[in-house]
Design an enzyme around this catalytic site. Sequence first.
Site, PDB file in Angstrom:
ATOM      1  N   THR A   4       3.187 -48.177 -16.484  1.00  0.00           N
ATOM      2  CA  THR A   4       2.497 -49.558 -16.843  1.00  0.00           C
ATOM      3  C   THR A   4       3.114 -49.903 -18.741  1.00  0.00           C
ATOM      4  OG1 THR A   4       0.107 -49.863 -16.125  1.00  0.00           O
ATOM      5  CG2 THR A   4       0.636 -49.796 -18.201  1.00  0.00           C
ATOM      6  N   GLY A  24      -2.163 -45.146 -19.587  1.00  0.00           N
ATOM      7  CA  GLY A  24      -3.014 -44.047 -19.001  1.00  0.00           C
ATOM      8  C   GLY A  24      -3.667 -44.189 -18.246  1.00  0.00           C
ATOM      9  N   GLY A  45      -7.201 -45.691 -16.674  1.00  0.00           N
ATOM     10  CA  GLY A  45      -7.408 -46.539 -17.009  1.00  0.00           C
ATOM     11  C   GLY A  45      -8.846 -46.476 -17.097  1.00  0.00           C
TER      12      GLY A  45
HETATM   13  N1  ASP Z   1      -3.746 -47.822 -17.184  1.00  0.00           N
HETATM   14  C1  ASP Z   1      -3.450 -48.441 -16.293  1.00  0.00           C
HETATM   15  C2  ASP Z   1      -4.725 -48.324 -16.023  1.00  0.00           C
HETATM   16  O1  ASP Z   1      -5.635 -47.809 -15.236  1.00  0.00           O
HETATM   17  C3  ASP Z   1      -2.583 -47.528 -15.650  1.00  0.00           C
HETATM   18  C4  ASP Z   1      -0.899 -47.226 -16.664  1.00  0.00           C
HETATM   19  O2  ASP Z   1      -0.987 -47.181 -17.514  1.00  0.00           O
HETATM   20  O3  ASP Z   1      -0.404 -46.966 -15.548  1.00  0.00           O
HETATM   21  O4  ASP Z   1      -4.068 -49.881 -14.823  1.00  0.00           O
END
Ligand code: ASP
Length: 307
Positions: free
Chosen positions: A174, A226, A228
């Site tokens: 992300t 993180g 989500g």
């Molecule tokens: N926060 C994102 C999600 O849960 C994933 C990530 O941060 O890589 O979709």
Amino acid sequence: MNNISIAVHGGAGTIPHADMTPAKEKQYRDGLELAVRRGYAVLASGGTALDAVQAAVIALEDCQHFNAGKGAVFTADGTHELDASVMCGRTRGAGAVAGVRNVKNPIVLARRIKDNSPHVLLSGRGAFEFAYQQKLELEDDAYFFDQFRYDQWQQTKGTDVYLLDHSDGKKFGTVGAVARDAHGDLAAATSTGGMTNKKFGRIGDSPIIGSGTYANNSTCAISCTGHGEPFLRAVVAHDVHCLMDYKGLSLAEAVRIVVHEKLPPMDGDGGLIAVDHDGNLVLDFNCSGMYRGHALADGVVHSAIFK
Ligand code: ASP
């Protein structure tokens, strides 16, 4: 140069040192540093924080090593459903998109939703229609393909398992950016493909204003990465703002409390990047690493992955 500053991230999580060859590390760091330079160039020429975070996130979406735009993870149906959000700290105008397909740069769509619609969050088919009306660049599914992401999906296909990009211990992605411009304005942007093998239109924190992204000139601008679901429940980005606003804490202290005290008991693995009204940057995480980069007013570009 008037306290301009920019930070970017490309995901956080358990990154095994053993998997990280020098060549791979260079690929990631090159991607991060390019994004910092793109954003910094906007700021150095007097551009807005909003344009700077957008430029930085476009660079990361276009880099297939990160889980956003090109190279996004696969859903259970073998497609790519993309989430993104952007917020301006001066006006607190915000735009976000969830579960959209075939839009080359979801962050540009989020920005158009902010600028050219009366809405904050559009999703799915309707978001695609808006992108089409706005004449945004569209791509077929093949554009988003990445062999590594495909192999990740094959491991979970047909099961109820969904993989946080962080949880396989291999690859992350992300992306996000925060910036302070020469006028003193702040902005934040985040973009993601979400989780491998996700189904039922699952949406994480990234496109949710207040959870994955928040900006307010009176305090800070934040972009999270993180797991989500805990990040949604902890309303992470807005919580950092509140600690500064209501308790008068510094950015570093507010981030420390949220990332190291509040998130861990909720299984909230991850981190965030943040900038305050003076241009101070904080890049913090509660796991083994976070792909990250930044530049302060001197324009020197830094990048790092591990602690
Ligand atoms: N926060 C994102 C999600 O849960 C994933 C990530 O941060 O890589 O979709």
